[in-house]
Each structure stands twice: as C-alpha cells, then as structure tokens.
Design an enzyme around this catalytic site. Structure first.
Site, PDB file in Angstrom:
ATOM      1  N   HIS A  18      19.363  31.691   8.848  1.00  0.00           N
ATOM      2  CA  HIS A  18      18.372  32.402   9.650  1.00  0.00           C
ATOM      3  C   HIS A  18      18.372  31.945  11.103  1.00  0.00           C
ATOM      4  O   HIS A  18      18.694  30.809  11.403  1.00  0.00           O
ATOM      5  CB  HIS A  18      16.961  32.150   9.097  1.00  0.00           C
ATOM      6  CG  HIS A  18      16.802  32.526   7.662  1.00  0.00           C
ATOM      7  ND1 HIS A  18      15.977  31.829   6.814  1.00  0.00           N
ATOM      8  CD2 HIS A  18      17.342  33.513   6.920  1.00  0.00           C
ATOM      9  CE1 HIS A  18      16.003  32.378   5.617  1.00  0.00           C
ATOM     10  NE2 HIS A  18      16.841  33.396   5.654  1.00  0.00           N
ATOM     11  N   ARG A  30       0.814  -1.230   0.000  1.00  0.00           N
ATOM     12  CA  ARG A  30       0.000   0.000   0.000  1.00  0.00           C
ATOM     13  C   ARG A  30       0.839   1.269   0.000  1.00  0.00           C
ATOM     14  O   ARG A  30       0.368   2.341  -0.343  1.00  0.00           O
ATOM     15  CB  ARG A  30      -0.913   0.022   1.229  1.00  0.00           C
ATOM     16  CG  ARG A  30      -1.883  -1.135   1.305  1.00  0.00           C
ATOM     17  CD  ARG A  30      -2.528  -1.193   2.671  1.00  0.00           C
ATOM     18  NE  ARG A  30      -1.503  -1.468   3.690  1.00  0.00           N
ATOM     19  CZ  ARG A  30      -1.662  -1.293   5.003  1.00  0.00           C
ATOM     20  NH1 ARG A  30      -2.803  -0.846   5.474  1.00  0.00           N
ATOM     21  NH2 ARG A  30      -0.695  -1.578   5.837  1.00  0.00           N
ATOM     22  N   ARG A  84      18.293  29.221   1.234  1.00  0.00           N
ATOM     23  CA  ARG A  84      17.549  29.991   2.241  1.00  0.00           C
ATOM     24  C   ARG A  84      18.387  29.998   3.518  1.00  0.00           C
ATOM     25  O   ARG A  84      18.713  28.961   4.061  1.00  0.00           O
ATOM     26  CB  ARG A  84      16.188  29.357   2.515  1.00  0.00           C
ATOM     27  CG  ARG A  84      15.239  29.383   1.329  1.00  0.00           C
ATOM     28  CD  ARG A  84      13.906  28.718   1.698  1.00  0.00           C
ATOM     29  NE  ARG A  84      12.989  28.665   0.591  1.00  0.00           N
ATOM     30  CZ  ARG A  84      12.041  29.568   0.357  1.00  0.00           C
ATOM     31  NH1 ARG A  84      11.897  30.604   1.154  1.00  0.00           N
ATOM     32  NH2 ARG A  84      11.243  29.434  -0.684  1.00  0.00           N
ATOM     33  N   ASP A 127       4.099  25.268  12.722  1.00  0.00           N
ATOM     34  CA  ASP A 127       4.637  24.478  11.618  1.00  0.00           C
ATOM     35  C   ASP A 127       4.774  25.379  10.398  1.00  0.00           C
ATOM     36  O   ASP A 127       3.892  26.199  10.129  1.00  0.00           O
ATOM     37  CB  ASP A 127       3.702  23.319  11.249  1.00  0.00           C
ATOM     38  CG  ASP A 127       3.673  22.215  12.291  1.00  0.00           C
ATOM     39  OD1 ASP A 127       4.486  22.248  13.234  1.00  0.00           O
ATOM     40  OD2 ASP A 127       2.833  21.318  12.155  1.00  0.00           O
ATOM     41  N   ASN A 128       5.862  25.213   9.656  1.00  0.00           N
ATOM     42  CA  ASN A 128       6.109  25.994   8.443  1.00  0.00           C
ATOM     43  C   ASN A 128       6.483  25.050   7.308  1.00  0.00           C
ATOM     44  O   ASN A 128       7.093  24.006   7.544  1.00  0.00           O
ATOM     45  CB  ASN A 128       7.260  26.982   8.656  1.00  0.00           C
ATOM     46  CG  ASN A 128       6.974  27.977   9.754  1.00  0.00           C
ATOM     47  OD1 ASN A 128       5.881  28.505   9.857  1.00  0.00           O
ATOM     48  ND2 ASN A 128       7.961  28.218  10.590  1.00  0.00           N
ATOM     49  N   LYS A 167      14.055  24.048  16.200  1.00  0.00           N
ATOM     50  CA  LYS A 167      13.342  23.573  15.016  1.00  0.00           C
ATOM     51  C   LYS A 167      13.550  22.075  14.843  1.00  0.00           C
ATOM     52  O   LYS A 167      14.613  21.546  15.166  1.00  0.00           O
ATOM     53  CB  LYS A 167      13.860  24.272  13.756  1.00  0.00           C
ATOM     54  CG  LYS A 167      13.660  25.773  13.742  1.00  0.00           C
ATOM     55  CD  LYS A 167      14.299  26.397  12.503  1.00  0.00           C
ATOM     56  CE  LYS A 167      14.132  27.901  12.510  1.00  0.00           C
ATOM     57  NZ  LYS A 167      14.828  28.519  11.371  1.00  0.00           N
ATOM     58  N   LYS A 181      16.603  39.788   0.754  1.00  0.00           N
ATOM     59  CA  LYS A 181      16.786  39.877   2.209  1.00  0.00           C
ATOM     60  C   LYS A 181      18.028  39.111   2.646  1.00  0.00           C
ATOM     61  O   LYS A 181      18.824  39.617   3.444  1.00  0.00           O
ATOM     62  CB  LYS A 181      15.536  39.334   2.906  1.00  0.00           C
ATOM     63  CG  LYS A 181      15.590  39.410   4.418  1.00  0.00           C
ATOM     64  CD  LYS A 181      14.250  39.034   5.032  1.00  0.00           C
ATOM     65  CE  LYS A 181      14.271  37.595   5.447  1.00  0.00           C
ATOM     66  NZ  LYS A 181      13.087  37.177   6.190  1.00  0.00           N
ATOM     67  N   ASP A 182      18.232  37.897   2.118  1.00  0.00           N
ATOM     68  CA  ASP A 182      19.381  37.091   2.532  1.00  0.00           C
ATOM     69  C   ASP A 182      20.705  37.629   2.009  1.00  0.00           C
ATOM     70  O   ASP A 182      21.763  37.319   2.564  1.00  0.00           O
ATOM     71  CB  ASP A 182      19.196  35.634   2.105  1.00  0.00           C
ATOM     72  CG  ASP A 182      18.227  34.888   3.002  1.00  0.00           C
ATOM     73  OD1 ASP A 182      17.841  35.424   4.066  1.00  0.00           O
ATOM     74  OD2 ASP A 182      17.840  33.758   2.647  1.00  0.00           O
ATOM     75  N   TYR A 184       9.078  22.324   8.685  1.00  0.00           N
ATOM     76  CA  TYR A 184       9.706  22.368   9.994  1.00  0.00           C
ATOM     77  C   TYR A 184       8.755  22.848  11.072  1.00  0.00           C
ATOM     78  O   TYR A 184       7.861  23.644  10.838  1.00  0.00           O
ATOM     79  CB  TYR A 184      10.991  23.198   9.992  1.00  0.00           C
ATOM     80  CG  TYR A 184      10.876  24.633   9.546  1.00  0.00           C
ATOM     81  CD1 TYR A 184      10.903  25.672  10.474  1.00  0.00           C
ATOM     82  CD2 TYR A 184      10.792  24.955   8.198  1.00  0.00           C
ATOM     83  CE1 TYR A 184      10.835  26.991  10.073  1.00  0.00           C
ATOM     84  CE2 TYR A 184      10.726  26.272   7.789  1.00  0.00           C
ATOM     85  CZ  TYR A 184      10.746  27.290   8.730  1.00  0.00           C
ATOM     86  OH  TYR A 184      10.677  28.606   8.325  1.00  0.00           O
ATOM     87  N   HIS A 207      20.379  28.680  10.787  1.00  0.00           N
ATOM     88  CA  HIS A 207      19.971  27.537   9.970  1.00  0.00           C
ATOM     89  C   HIS A 207      19.754  27.962   8.530  1.00  0.00           C
ATOM     90  O   HIS A 207      19.276  29.062   8.265  1.00  0.00           O
ATOM     91  CB  HIS A 207      18.673  26.942  10.537  1.00  0.00           C
ATOM     92  CG  HIS A 207      18.114  25.843   9.711  1.00  0.00           C
ATOM     93  ND1 HIS A 207      16.975  26.002   8.960  1.00  0.00           N
ATOM     94  CD2 HIS A 207      18.552  24.580   9.490  1.00  0.00           C
ATOM     95  CE1 HIS A 207      16.724  24.862   8.332  1.00  0.00           C
ATOM     96  NE2 HIS A 207      17.666  23.988   8.632  1.00  0.00           N
ATOM     97  N   GLU A 232      14.073  38.471  14.198  1.00  0.00           N
ATOM     98  CA  GLU A 232      14.699  37.681  13.139  1.00  0.00           C
ATOM     99  C   GLU A 232      16.062  38.278  12.781  1.00  0.00           C
ATOM    100  O   GLU A 232      16.204  39.494  12.679  1.00  0.00           O
ATOM    101  CB  GLU A 232      13.787  37.667  11.906  1.00  0.00           C
ATOM    102  CG  GLU A 232      14.301  36.820  10.785  1.00  0.00           C
ATOM    103  CD  GLU A 232      13.356  36.794   9.595  1.00  0.00           C
ATOM    104  OE1 GLU A 232      13.381  35.801   8.878  1.00  0.00           O
ATOM    105  OE2 GLU A 232      12.609  37.776   9.390  1.00  0.00           O
TER     106      GLU A 232
END
Length: 183
Positions: free
Chosen positions: A62, A23, A59, A48-49, A72, A169-170, A132, A119, A143
């Site tokens: 952060h 299955r 990414r 949760d994200n 996380k 931003k990064d 995450y 991270h 942040e």
C-alpha cells in the site's frame, strides 16, 4: 534509542533502549527531537493506526500518492511480522528495490518509511498487532496498491502460497510495471 540508516535513503531502523526490571520494562517508542537530530528528517505524525491479523495475512503493498503521500513509523505490539518496503522514488538508485525486516513485539524494532515507498506486512506468528504512525491523513482517493506477489519484485513473504490470506482489494492491485510512480 539507536537509529540505523539502511541502504535506502531516509529509510531507518529504530531500536529503542529498553529498561527492564522485576516490574517489567519501559522504553521511549518515539522521541521526535532525537529522531530529527539523528536523521535530519522533520516530521509531524498526525494519525495513528493499529491492526490485528492472524497467521498468513498479507497486507499490502500500500501507499498514498501526492498530495496525500504518507511517511510511516511502524512497529509490532504483539507477535511477529515480515515488513516489506518498496522504493517508488524514480530518481533514487534503489528505485524498484525491496527492503525487508523482521519486526516483533520481542525485538521492539521499528521502521521509519519515508514518503515514496509502498509498504506491506506478512503475519508470521499466530497473530499480530501492528501499529503505525502517519505524517498525513488517510485519503481513500489517493490510496494505491501494488500486487504483493508481483513476479518482478520477487518477494519471499515467508508464508506458503496455500496459507496466504489476502483481501479482495489487495488481489486487485496493479503490477509494478503498470504502476506509474508519481514519486
């Protein structure tokens, strides 16, 4: 569920026990009591994200600073990423050191990242869906970020420079040496 410590205090690799048959498959992606019994860490996830990204997206790096710092639990639902964590805890022997792990939908491994780490991820498949859990709510005013390509960190993101996709931003994050860690 197999919970393996790393050389970094409180940073754990979690490999679920997967049950497969005709299955499909089933596994517990998280079991709080088993996690707490294995690690001694008590945590309560509150948010949760999920993100979807294409090959070449980086990414990070952060984090959120106190009083809104976050632990996380990260995993990949589709595709593959290179996951990077940087220890920002000044009193630890691993301060400023980098941990990397290949996470994928196929290997189903997860990484628990405690508070006090920056991270980031690099998408190394055509696309990836990344999920995450966080133990604190998102707080834009708390942040922070460290430059993903900071030479002092020497991170190999496994993506050629000309193929990297970085947010505006990064690209404005601080260098590691200019970040005054509150951890």
């Amino acid at each position: 569920m197999n919970i393996t410590p790393t050389e970094f205090e409180d940073l754990y690799i979690i490999k679920p026990t997967v049950f497969e048959d005709a299955r499909g498959y089933f596994f517990e992606s998280f079991h709080q009591k088993k996690f707490e019994d294995a690690t001694g860490i008590e945590c309560e996830f509150v948010q949760d994200n999920q993100s979807r990204s294409v090959y070449g997206v980086i990414r990070g790096l952060h984090m959120q600073v106190p009083p809104m710092a976050q632990a996380k639990l990260v995993r990949v639902l589709k595709g593959e990423v290179l996951d990077i964590a940087i220890d920002l805890r000044k009193d630890k022997p691993t301060f400023g050191k980098t941990f990397s792990i290949h996470l994928s939908a196929d290997n189903k491994e997860q990484l628990y990242i405690p508070r006090g780490f920056a991270h980031g991820i690099a998408v190394i498949s055509d696309e990836a869906e990344f999920f995450y859990k966080c133990d604190n709510y998102y707080s834009p005013e708390n942040e922070r970020g460290i430059m993903y390509d900071d030479a002092s960190l020497n991170i190999d993101w496994k993506i050629d420079v000309e193929k990297r996709i970085i947010s505006d931003k990064d690209q404005k994050n601080l260098t590691f040496s200019s970040f005054n860690s509150p951890f």
